[in-house]
Scaffold this motif. Sequence first.
Motif, PDB file in Angstrom:
ATOM      1  N   LEU A  36      38.705  44.154  46.592  1.00 19.29           N
ATOM      2  CA  LEU A  36      37.319  44.616  46.481  1.00 19.29           C
ATOM      3  C   LEU A  36      36.820  44.508  45.042  1.00 19.29           C
ATOM      4  O   LEU A  36      35.644  44.190  44.808  1.00 19.29           O
ATOM      5  CB  LEU A  36      37.203  46.058  46.981  1.00 19.29           C
ATOM      6  CG  LEU A  36      37.323  46.248  48.499  1.00 19.29           C
ATOM      7  CD1 LEU A  36      37.402  47.724  48.848  1.00 19.29           C
ATOM      8  CD2 LEU A  36      36.137  45.598  49.219  1.00 19.29           C
ATOM      9  N   TRP A  40      33.690  42.279  43.781  1.00 19.55           N
ATOM     10  CA  TRP A  40      32.609  42.852  42.973  1.00 19.55           C
ATOM     11  C   TRP A  40      32.194  41.901  41.857  1.00 19.55           C
ATOM     12  O   TRP A  40      31.010  41.699  41.602  1.00 19.55           O
ATOM     13  CB  TRP A  40      33.064  44.197  42.404  1.00 19.55           C
ATOM     14  CG  TRP A  40      32.105  44.788  41.407  1.00 19.55           C
ATOM     15  CD1 TRP A  40      32.182  44.745  40.052  1.00 19.55           C
ATOM     16  CD2 TRP A  40      30.905  45.513  41.708  1.00 19.55           C
ATOM     17  NE1 TRP A  40      31.127  45.398  39.479  1.00 19.55           N
ATOM     18  CE2 TRP A  40      30.321  45.886  40.470  1.00 19.55           C
ATOM     19  CE3 TRP A  40      30.268  45.880  42.890  1.00 19.55           C
ATOM     20  CZ2 TRP A  40      29.133  46.596  40.389  1.00 19.55           C
ATOM     21  CZ3 TRP A  40      29.085  46.608  42.819  1.00 19.55           C
ATOM     22  CH2 TRP A  40      28.535  46.954  41.573  1.00 19.55           C
ATOM     23  N   ARG A  43      30.289  38.798  43.327  1.00 16.51           N
ATOM     24  CA  ARG A  43      29.154  39.057  44.213  1.00 16.51           C
ATOM     25  C   ARG A  43      27.876  38.340  43.790  1.00 16.51           C
ATOM     26  O   ARG A  43      26.993  38.108  44.626  1.00 16.51           O
ATOM     27  CB  ARG A  43      28.901  40.572  44.317  1.00 16.51           C
ATOM     28  CG  ARG A  43      28.280  41.177  43.061  1.00 16.51           C
ATOM     29  CD  ARG A  43      28.300  42.691  43.117  1.00 16.51           C
ATOM     30  NE  ARG A  43      27.538  43.287  42.025  1.00 16.51           N
ATOM     31  CZ  ARG A  43      27.956  43.376  40.776  1.00 16.51           C
ATOM     32  NH1 ARG A  43      29.151  42.900  40.463  1.00 16.51           N
ATOM     33  NH2 ARG A  43      27.203  43.923  39.840  1.00 16.51           N
ATOM     34  N   PRO A 122      34.224  48.455  53.621  1.00 11.01           N
ATOM     35  CA  PRO A 122      33.481  48.538  52.354  1.00 11.01           C
ATOM     36  C   PRO A 122      33.022  47.178  51.850  1.00 11.01           C
ATOM     37  O   PRO A 122      31.995  47.066  51.174  1.00 11.01           O
ATOM     38  CB  PRO A 122      34.484  49.177  51.388  1.00 11.01           C
ATOM     39  CG  PRO A 122      35.812  48.917  51.976  1.00 11.01           C
ATOM     40  CD  PRO A 122      35.625  48.870  53.454  1.00 11.01           C
ATOM     41  N   GLY A 123      33.759  46.104  52.189  1.00 17.10           N
ATOM     42  CA  GLY A 123      33.368  44.768  51.756  1.00 17.10           C
ATOM     43  C   GLY A 123      32.031  44.356  52.339  1.00 17.10           C
ATOM     44  O   GLY A 123      31.218  43.712  51.660  1.00 17.10           O
ATOM     45  N   LEU A 126      29.435  45.962  50.349  1.00 15.79           N
ATOM     46  CA  LEU A 126      29.371  45.462  48.984  1.00 15.79           C
ATOM     47  C   LEU A 126      28.771  44.069  48.893  1.00 15.79           C
ATOM     48  O   LEU A 126      28.040  43.745  47.951  1.00 15.79           O
ATOM     49  CB  LEU A 126      30.784  45.465  48.385  1.00 15.79           C
ATOM     50  CG  LEU A 126      30.965  44.980  46.941  1.00 15.79           C
ATOM     51  CD1 LEU A 126      30.302  45.957  45.975  1.00 15.79           C
ATOM     52  CD2 LEU A 126      32.447  44.834  46.622  1.00 15.79           C
TER      53      LEU A 126
END
Length: 278
Positions: A36, A40, A43, A122-123, A126
């Motif tokens: 993750l 980040w 992204r 959570p990905g 995100l």
Amino acid sequence: MNAVRLGWTRGLIELRQSFTNAADLVSHFLWPVMMLVVLWFLRDRDFGSSGFVLGTLALPSILGMNAAMGMVSMSQQLTADREDGTLLRAKATPHGMRAYLIGKIVSVSGGLLADLAILLIPGMLLIGGLAAGDAGSWLTLLWVLLLGMVATLPIGAILGSVFTSARSQGLIQLPVLGMIGISGIFYPITSLPDWLQWIAQVFPVYWLGLGMRSALLPDGAAAIEIGDSWRHWETVGVLGAWAVAGLIVAPIVLRRMARRESGSSVAARREKALQRVG
């Protein structure tokens, strides 16, 4: 059926223990959290002029990579159980080896699914640009994941039968990392030389990543893949070939390994382990 029942029960117990043990909990969360963090930083980085960001392309690829890593978990656990005598005790009970193998498949698969959920949920919050809003995407993800586990877990059982100590498992890590590096997980494979692309397509890691991308990315993302296509039939063919080969070879290797297990061999391995610690 008795072996199946015992194996299922054993696998659920091991799975529950892995979520109530501090060390195992750390291992469940450490790798997804690290991935993750990588996502980040990716992204907002565009991949050329494709209109897609690397984070969007990498998330499903990392899911495929994690699914393939189940073979490493299977190998490590099998080797550890040989070293501490667990496998010998299973061999001494009626249908013990069948129940043991079924239990190991249940526990490793369950832990793998939990790890994927820890990363995916959570990905998705995100990373944007995913196409996971329809049932077809999740159906594709399901069959790719199931076929991928059938293709990779027997490989892990074979590797766990070949290596005799947990320390020797380090020999597996470098080739696995090499496969990941050339399989288009963190960067599209079409950016690599053609000869590396051909090597990557031999192994299941690339096809698991491709299958996950086909499930979670919009159709336009296929333009950056080999042949501008998700190649579902090729994915089924390669993963299916690995699955058939593993299901044929793994029982043979496991039976031969089990026949060689004895109290003296376990004691000798334990003595070597104590000497290393000393």
